[in-house]
Design an enzyme around this catalytic site. Structure first.
Site, PDB file in Angstrom:
ATOM      1  N   GLU A 100       0.823  -1.217   0.000  1.00 23.71           N
ATOM      2  CA  GLU A 100       0.000   0.000   0.000  1.00 23.71           C
ATOM      3  C   GLU A 100       0.853   1.261   0.000  1.00 23.71           C
ATOM      4  O   GLU A 100       0.439   2.292  -0.512  1.00 23.71           O
ATOM      5  CB  GLU A 100      -0.921   0.036   1.235  1.00 23.71           C
ATOM      6  N   LYS A 136     -13.146   0.687  -2.451  1.00 19.51           N
ATOM      7  CA  LYS A 136     -14.023   0.925  -1.294  1.00 19.51           C
ATOM      8  C   LYS A 136     -15.273   1.695  -1.728  1.00 19.51           C
ATOM      9  O   LYS A 136     -16.387   1.385  -1.324  1.00 19.51           O
ATOM     10  CB  LYS A 136     -13.284   1.756  -0.234  1.00 19.51           C
ATOM     11  N   HIS A 178       9.487 -26.277   1.233  1.00 22.60           N
ATOM     12  CA  HIS A 178       8.925 -27.463   0.592  1.00 22.60           C
ATOM     13  C   HIS A 178       7.794 -27.116  -0.364  1.00 22.60           C
ATOM     14  O   HIS A 178       7.020 -27.987  -0.752  1.00 22.60           O
ATOM     15  CB  HIS A 178       8.477 -28.453   1.669  1.00 22.60           C
TER      16      HIS A 178
HETATM   17  O1  G6P Z   1      -9.089   1.788   9.808  1.00 22.73           O
HETATM   18  P1  G6P Z   1     -10.052   1.847   8.700  1.00 22.73           P
HETATM   19  O2  G6P Z   1     -10.456   3.259   8.353  1.00 22.73           O
HETATM   20  O3  G6P Z   1     -11.251   0.986   8.943  1.00 22.73           O
HETATM   21  O4  G6P Z   1      -9.344   1.314   7.415  1.00 22.73           O
HETATM   22  C1  G6P Z   1      -8.934  -0.031   7.280  1.00 22.73           C
HETATM   23  C2  G6P Z   1      -8.127  -0.188   6.005  1.00 22.73           C
HETATM   24  O5  G6P Z   1      -8.962   0.293   4.972  1.00 22.73           O
HETATM   25  C3  G6P Z   1      -8.413   0.401   3.663  1.00 22.73           C
HETATM   26  O6  G6P Z   1      -8.377  -0.815   3.042  1.00 22.73           O
HETATM   27  C4  G6P Z   1      -7.096   1.093   3.637  1.00 22.73           C
HETATM   28  O7  G6P Z   1      -6.506   0.972   2.390  1.00 22.73           O
HETATM   29  C5  G6P Z   1      -6.180   0.515   4.694  1.00 22.73           C
HETATM   30  O8  G6P Z   1      -4.983   1.250   4.703  1.00 22.73           O
HETATM   31  C6  G6P Z   1      -6.848   0.608   6.025  1.00 22.73           C
HETATM   32  O9  G6P Z   1      -5.962   0.147   6.996  1.00 22.73           O
END
Ligand code: G6P
Length: 431
Positions: free
Chosen positions: A271, A403, A292
């Protein structure tokens, strides 16, 4: 942590980096180090993560978990940076507290996990920096419902770690739940050494001070030369090797207790550095198990890989019982620890003999002090590599895209990203 980059030198590996190239790169490391120190001093977004050892307050974390300190089990609900740091720490050490990390939303798996827990003796640790991540919020709603159905008051057993505002903060306020704050300026994947990663450690009874002391000691090693700083030696060498064709970095701890560390590392590296069509692909491996399965490829496949070994010097051991089977007699003179060490040395030598680049990261033990140093050191290595690649280490716009598309698909708002889902090109082959 100590780092040995000898097997990545061009004199022994292909791809490899020459000592002269590393010396030239060291001028950029010196500039990057100045930039990093400035970012830390000014508490800039992302760089602030490297200040965590001095900013995190273990007493505050312990006070928040006090109501559930004697829980038999801890259910952590979070994903990505809000789960992997906590899981890495919790999975590294023995504890009487059973830990379950609910990150995925696979319904069968979630149901199985919930069914396996004594809910009336279980504490809930909900973590989300944004407070909006669909997987985490959905799983939390499911968990609450399961507790209510079992007649257990979840409000008595829940700790929340989140930002200053957002749906999860509102929920914590509404139910008067003990809560901790995700520190400002610290992206999730760099937050293991804050409440995000340490609430679970506190409930499990691990030594929070030692974790922070180990990290603080690693911070003291940051210096303007890769030849003087293990973290920068690692970050600079991986960057140089990537530029010479080692686009994959297989991280292989020789310790079962550090298997989750490889998962945490994969998020950190992918990331942070995977942008602008740059970055090195992290792969999770485990010694000796993956000798293995994956080693064949690492030694004889395309020359596009670096193997990062993680070794531990010492720790509990167990002797191998003697046997009267002649061919197995040699095992009876050894211990499992000696066997594991020999497996590592043999694997490292086998890669070196085939001119395959590999790097050794050495820990003295798997304890809180050493793990704190390892987490900090790898974060510093990653920030350094980000400076060398000239990418924005602390953002993850590509993840945010998916997202938004997910939320759009579920009716959680108008997101143009969701429209792309219907535009998939099909070429189906059916049975
Ligand atoms: O902590 P949050 O806001 O729930 O985010 C959880 C995760 O969400 C996304 O996938 C981001 O890319 C991550 O970097 C982050 O850690």
């Amino acid at each position: 942590m100590d780092v040995d980059i000898g097997n990545a030198l061009a004199s022994v590996a292909s791809p490899g980096v020459s000592r002269a190239s590393l010396e030239r790169l060291d001028e950029r490391v010196a500039d990057a180090h100045e930039r990093i120190e400035r970012g830390m001093t000014n508490r800039e977004h992302g760089y602030e993560a490297l200040n965590l050892p001095e900013r995190t307050d273990p007493d505050e974390i312990r006070a928040a978990v006090d109501p559930v300190a004697d829980a038999e089990a801890l259910l952590t609900v979070g994903i990505g940076g809000s789960s992997l740091g906590a899981a890495t720490i919790a999975n590294a050490f023995e504890s009487d507290t059973e830990t379950v990390f609910l990150d995925n939303v696979d319904p069968a798996w979630v149901s199985r996990k919930l069914a396996s827990l004594p809910l009336e003796e279980t504490a809930i640790n909900v973590v989300s920096r944004s407070g909006t991540t669909a997987e985490t919020l959905a799983n939390f709603l499911v968990v609450r419902d399961a507790f209510e159905s079992a007649g257990v008051d979840w409000t008595e057993r829940t700790i929340v770690t989140t930002g200053d505002s957002g749906p999860l903060r509102d929920l914590a306020d509404r139910h008067d739940l003990p809560s901790l704050k995700v520190p400002d300026g610290v992206p999730g994947r760099f937050s293991a050494l804050s409440a995000v990663g340490m609430v679970a450690a506190a409930v499990c009874g691990h030594d929070l001070e030692a974790l922070l002391e180990g990290a603080a000691a690693e911070r003291e090693t940051l210096a303007g030369s890769l030849f003087e700083c293990p973290a920068y030696a690692y970050g600079a060498t991986t960057y140089a090797l990537d530029g010479r064709g080692a686009g994959t970095n297989a991280v292989m701890p020789y310790a079962e207790s550090l298997e989750t560390f490889a998962e945490w590392f994969a998020q950190l590296w992918a990331e942070s550095l995977g942008k602008d069509e740059l970055g090195q692909t992290p792969v999770r491996a485990l010694g000796a198990t993956d000798q293995h399965s994956q080693l064949q490829l690492y030694r004889a496949g395309p020359r596009d890989k670096l193997v990062t070994f993680l070794t531990v010097d010492g720790g509990p051991d167990r002797s191998i019982p003697e046997t009267d089977v002649d061919d197995l007699a040699y095992l009876g003179d050894s211990t499992l620890g000696e066997l594991l060490a020999a497996e590592f040395e043999a694997t490292e030598a086998s890669l070196a003999a085939a001119d395959r680049p590999n790097v050794r990261v050495e820990l003295e033990a798997v304890d809180e002090y050493e793990l704190g140093g390892l987490l900090y050191g790898m974060e510093a290595a990653c920030v350094l590599a980000g400076e060398l690649y000239r990418v924005n280490t602390f953002e993850q716009p590509a993840v945010e895209w998916a997202k938004k598309a997910t939320r759009g698909l579920l009716g959680g708002g108008e997101f143009e990203e969701a429209e792309a889902v219907a535009e998939k090109t099909e070429l189906r082959v059916e049975r």
